[in-house]
Design an enzyme around this catalytic site. Structure first.
Site, PDB file in Angstrom:
ATOM      1  CG  ASP A  11      -1.515   1.233   1.544  1.00 29.09           C
ATOM      2  OD1 ASP A  11      -2.220   1.740   0.632  1.00 29.09           O
ATOM      3  OD2 ASP A  11      -1.387   1.898   2.722  1.00 29.09           O
ATOM      4  CG  ASP A  13      -1.693   7.676   0.296  1.00 27.77           C
ATOM      5  OD1 ASP A  13      -2.346   7.426  -0.671  1.00 27.77           O
ATOM      6  OD2 ASP A  13      -0.570   8.612   0.292  1.00 27.77           O
ATOM      7  CD  GLU A  20      -4.180   9.927   3.540  1.00 27.77           C
ATOM      8  OE1 GLU A  20      -4.042   8.883   2.675  1.00 27.77           O
ATOM      9  OE2 GLU A  20      -4.378  10.966   3.448  1.00 27.77           O
ATOM     10  N   GLY A  55      -9.868  10.260  -2.740  1.00 24.69           N
ATOM     11  CA  GLY A  55     -10.076  11.634  -2.547  1.00 24.69           C
ATOM     12  C   GLY A  55     -11.359  12.253  -3.025  1.00 24.69           C
ATOM     13  CG  HIS A  84      -9.395  14.474  -6.501  1.00 25.75           C
ATOM     14  ND1 HIS A  84      -8.633  13.915  -7.490  1.00 25.75           N
ATOM     15  CD2 HIS A  84      -9.040  14.197  -5.396  1.00 25.75           C
ATOM     16  CE1 HIS A  84      -7.923  12.841  -6.577  1.00 25.75           C
ATOM     17  NE2 HIS A  84      -8.162  13.230  -5.402  1.00 25.75           N
ATOM     18  CG  LEU A 128      -0.443   5.972 -12.271  1.00 26.06           C
ATOM     19  CD1 LEU A 128       0.295   5.043 -11.414  1.00 26.06           C
ATOM     20  CD2 LEU A 128      -0.871   5.815 -13.604  1.00 26.06           C
ATOM     21  N   PRO A 129      -0.616   9.703 -10.488  1.00 27.91           N
ATOM     22  CG  PRO A 129      -1.416  11.520 -11.653  1.00 27.91           C
ATOM     23  CD  PRO A 129      -1.759  10.244 -11.048  1.00 27.91           C
TER      24      PRO A 129
HETATM   25  C1  XBP Z   1      -5.051   6.354   0.856  1.00 25.50           C
HETATM   26  C2  XBP Z   1      -6.279   6.957   0.139  1.00 25.50           C
HETATM   27  C3  XBP Z   1      -6.129   8.204  -0.991  1.00 25.50           C
HETATM   28  C4  XBP Z   1      -5.168   9.170  -0.417  1.00 25.50           C
HETATM   29  C5  XBP Z   1      -5.740  10.372  -1.136  1.00 25.50           C
HETATM   30  O1  XBP Z   1      -4.825   5.335  -0.444  1.00 25.50           O
HETATM   31  O2  XBP Z   1      -7.389   6.661   0.526  1.00 25.50           O
HETATM   32  O3  XBP Z   1      -7.421   8.411  -1.414  1.00 25.50           O
HETATM   33  O4  XBP Z   1      -6.120   9.657   1.070  1.00 25.50           O
HETATM   34  O5  XBP Z   1      -5.289  10.126  -2.539  1.00 25.50           O
HETATM   35  P1  XBP Z   1      -3.875   4.101   0.070  1.00 25.50           P
HETATM   36  P2  XBP Z   1      -6.281  10.658  -3.638  1.00 25.50           P
HETATM   37  O6  XBP Z   1      -3.739   4.100   1.435  1.00 25.50           O
HETATM   38  O7  XBP Z   1      -4.627   2.828  -0.375  1.00 25.50           O
HETATM   39  O8  XBP Z   1      -2.477   4.207  -0.433  1.00 25.50           O
HETATM   40  O9  XBP Z   1      -6.816  12.148  -3.247  1.00 25.50           O
HETATM   41  O10 XBP Z   1      -5.437  10.739  -5.112  1.00 25.50           O
HETATM   42  O11 XBP Z   1      -7.344   9.696  -3.785  1.00 25.50           O
HETATM   43 MG    MG Z   2      -2.882   3.250   3.292  1.00 21.08          MG
END
Ligand code: XBP
Ligand code: MG
Length: 256
Positions: A11, A13, A20, A55, A84, A128-129
């Site tokens: 994973d 984030d 976060e 997001g 977004h 992805l970016p």
């Molecule tokens: C965590 C998420 C993502 C990020 C925000 O992803 O839920 O939505 O919080 O990124 P993971 P975006 O833990 O699965 O890596 O705004 O691009 O969605």
């Molecule tokens: Mg995560």
């Protein structure tokens, strides 16, 4: 029938990096300001909003819960998509400025896996970016056989889609895969895909229910910076390939 560890799926984030609180949340707030909106996501409010993966989905949840009367100019989906995109621009700037580094042990374990010939993959809800920027800055895109991110699947975590996608693309044996995750949504997604999961918690997730995880630790640890075991049997000070290999071998003896 081999019981050898075949692949690590990371994973992003909260797992590879603590993105976060000081990353995505700050980027959302900068996007609101740039769009002329007086919205502000505090650290505490973001803890609730993080229960929604994605997001764009998180923005819609926020509007439903907190601003049900808000009416954007034009279509809601178009408004959310534009906001977004603005947020992603600010998030990429934060990454480029080095505001977010990798968590302890992430680079070490990934490099160990490469030396051991273990396949590496990414399964993330983020766009992805964002993943490309983080991997290019601190690791190497080529090290990952598959980078599965964001809208590539119809349903985001806790749905298992993103893990099914990686398993299918790499033709993996689920019994020989270990997932590294940080949240209950991520754990639920990986477990639903039938995958052994190790959780590294963070300030947003440490109180969540990880009873289905094979192991829960504070982080992946480093030789000079031991991790803390929160749940499960693990005698080491940091997670390495040997430790993960034995996890798969023990599981395979239990399963078969
Ligand atoms: C965590 C998420 C993502 C990020 C925000 O992803 O839920 O939505 O919080 O990124 P993971 P975006 O833990 O699965 O890596 O705004 O691009 O969605
Ligand atoms: Mg995560």
């Amino acid at each position: 029938m081999s019981n050898q560890l075949q692949c690590l799926i990371f994973d992003v984030d909260g797992t590879l990096a603590n993105t976060e609180r000081d990353g995505h949340r700050v980027a959302f707030n900068r996007g609101f300001q740039a769009a002329g909106l007086d919205w502000h996501w505090s650290v505490d409010l973001y803890a609730e909003l993080l229960t929604v993966s994605g997001g764009k989905e998180r923005l819609k949840y926020f509007l439903r819960q907190y601003l049900p009367e808000f009416k954007p100019d034009g279509e809601l989906n178009d408004f959310v998509a534009h906001l977004h995109q603005l947020k992603t621009k600010y998030y990429l700037e934060l990454l480029r400025d080095g505001a977010i580094g990798l968590r302890p042990g992430a680079k070490r374990l990934i490099e160990e896996a490469r030396v051991a010939g273990i396949t590496l993959a990414i399964a993330t809800t983020t766009s992805l970016p964002n993943v490309i920027e983080l991997l290019e800055k601190y690791l190497d895109l080529d090290w990952f056989a598959v980078i599965a991110a964001g809208d590539i699947v119809p349903a985001k975590k806790p749905a298992p889609d993103i893990y099914h996608y990686v398993i299918k693309r790499l033709e993996l044996d689920p019994d020989r895969v270990i997932v590294l995750e940080d949240s209950d949504n991520g754990l639920e997604s990986a477990i639903a895909a039938g995958l052994t999961t190790v959780v590294t918690v963070n300030s947003y997730t440490e109180q969540q229910d990880f009873s289905q995880a094979a192991l829960v630790v504070s982080d992946l640890g480093e030789p000079e910076q031991p991790c803390r075991v929160i749940q499960g049997n693990f005698a080491g000070n940091y997670l390495d390939i040997a430790g993960l290999r034995s996890m798969i071998e023990i599981n395979s003896r239990v399963l078969h």
